[in-house]
Design a protein around this motif. Structure first.
Motif, short mmCIF file in Angstrom:
data_model
loop_
_atom_site.label_atom_id
_atom_site.label_comp_id
_atom_site.label_asym_id
_atom_site.label_seq_id
_atom_site.Cartn_x
_atom_site.Cartn_y
_atom_site.Cartn_z
N ALA A 187 -32.16 9.96 10.70
CA ALA A 187 -33.22 10.50 9.85
C ALA A 187 -32.66 11.04 8.54
CB ALA A 187 -33.99 11.59 10.59
N GLU A 188 -31.53 11.72 8.62
CA GLU A 188 -30.90 12.25 7.41
C GLU A 188 -30.45 11.14 6.48
OE1 GLU A 188 -29.11 16.42 9.29
OE2 GLU A 188 -27.94 14.56 9.37
N LEU A 189 -29.89 10.09 7.04
CA LEU A 189 -29.42 8.98 6.21
C LEU A 189 -30.59 8.20 5.60
CD1 LEU A 189 -26.47 7.67 8.41
CD2 LEU A 189 -26.36 9.16 6.41
N LEU A 190 -31.66 8.04 6.34
CA LEU A 190 -32.83 7.35 5.79
C LEU A 190 -33.42 8.13 4.62
CD1 LEU A 190 -34.57 6.04 9.03
CD2 LEU A 190 -33.37 4.69 7.28
N ARG A 191 -33.30 9.44 4.68
CA ARG A 191 -33.76 10.27 3.56
C ARG A 191 -32.90 10.01 2.32
NH1 ARG A 191 -37.47 11.93 0.38
NH2 ARG A 191 -37.21 14.05 -0.44
#
Length: 202
Positions: A187-191
Motif C-alpha cells: 500500500a505504501e509503495l502504491l502511494r
C-alpha cells in the motif's frame, strides 16, 4: 532443460536440474547480494558440492551472470514488456507497478535482485559493479528511446525531455526496491506510484 549429471561428495553420480539450480542461486543472491553470498551459501542452496558447482557454472561471478540473465527473462521481464505499452504513461505505470508487484511478492526476497546486487558491490572498479551499471544504462537507454518515440508520435509534449523522464522512472523504481527491501508495504509503495504519476507530463 535436461538434468545435468554431477559428482556428489561421496563420489556417486547425481543429477540436478539446471533451471532449478539457477532459481535457487538467484534467491540466494537476491537475499544476500553478490558480495554477501558465499560459495557455501550457493552449494547448500543448490544441494551440490563445490567441484560440481564449478563444473556446471564456472566460478561465482559466472554463476551470477547466468542468474542475472534468468532474472531478466523471469521475475523482471515486466521491464521489457512494459516498453510495448501503447502510451508513454502506460509504460511508466506498468514499470512502476511491476516493481511493486515483484518487491512485495511473498514468494521472493523483498526488493530487486539487480538493485541489491549493485548496492552490495561498493567498489566502482569491481567488474560486477561495472556490469550491473552497464545493465542499468542499457535499461535507461531503451526507456529513453521509447519516450523519444512517444514524442515523435505526439503522445508526449514536444518539449518533454526523454532522457530525464527515463531517469525519473528508473529512480522511482530503484527507490521503491530499496523501500521494499527494508519493509515498506504494498500500500505504501502504491502511494509512491500514484504520487509519481501525478508529475507525468500531459
Amino acid at each position: 532443460m535436461k538434468p545435468e549429471k554431477t559428482t556428489a561428495a561421496m563420489g556417486r553420480p547425481r543429477e540436478f536440474n539446471i533451471d532449478d539450480a539457477l532459481d535457487r542461486a538467484m534467491h540466494v543472491f537476491w537475499r544476500k547480494g553478490y558480495l554477501g553470498t558465499s560459495l557455501s551459501d550457493l552449494t547448500e542452496a543448490i544441494g551440490i558440492n563445490r567441484p560440481s558447482l564449478y563444473a556446471a557454472f564456472g566460478n561465482k561471478e559466472s554463476l551470477f551472470r547466468k542468474v542475472l540473465e534468468r532474472y531478466a527473462e523471469g521475475p523482471s521481464v515486466y521491464l521489457r514488456e512494459a516498453l510495448k505499452e501503447p502510451t508513454a504513461r502506460a509504460v511508466a505505470e506498468r514499470m512502476m507497478h511491476g516493481v511493486v508487484d515483484l518487491g512485495t511478492d511473498s514468494r521472493n526476497p523483498p526488493g530487486c535482485l539487480w538493485v541489491h546486487g549493485t548496492l552490495s558491490c561498493g567498489d566502482p572498479t569491481d567488474p560486477m559493479r561495472q556490469e550491473l551499471s552497464a545493465y542499468r544504462a542499457s535499461s535507461e537507454t531503451a526507456l529513453r528511446q521509447r519516450f523519444e518515440q512517444a514524442i515523435s508520435e505526439g503522445d508526449l509534449p514536444a518539449d518533454s525531455d526523454p532522457a530525464a523522464l527515463a531517469r525519473f522512472v528508473l529512480t522511482i523504481n530503484c527507490g521503491m526496491s530499496v523501500l521494499a527491501a527494508t519493509g515498506a508495504t504494498r500500500a505504501e509503495l502504491l502511494r509512491v506510484v500514484e504520487t509519481a504519476l501525478q508529475a507525468w507530463p500531459e
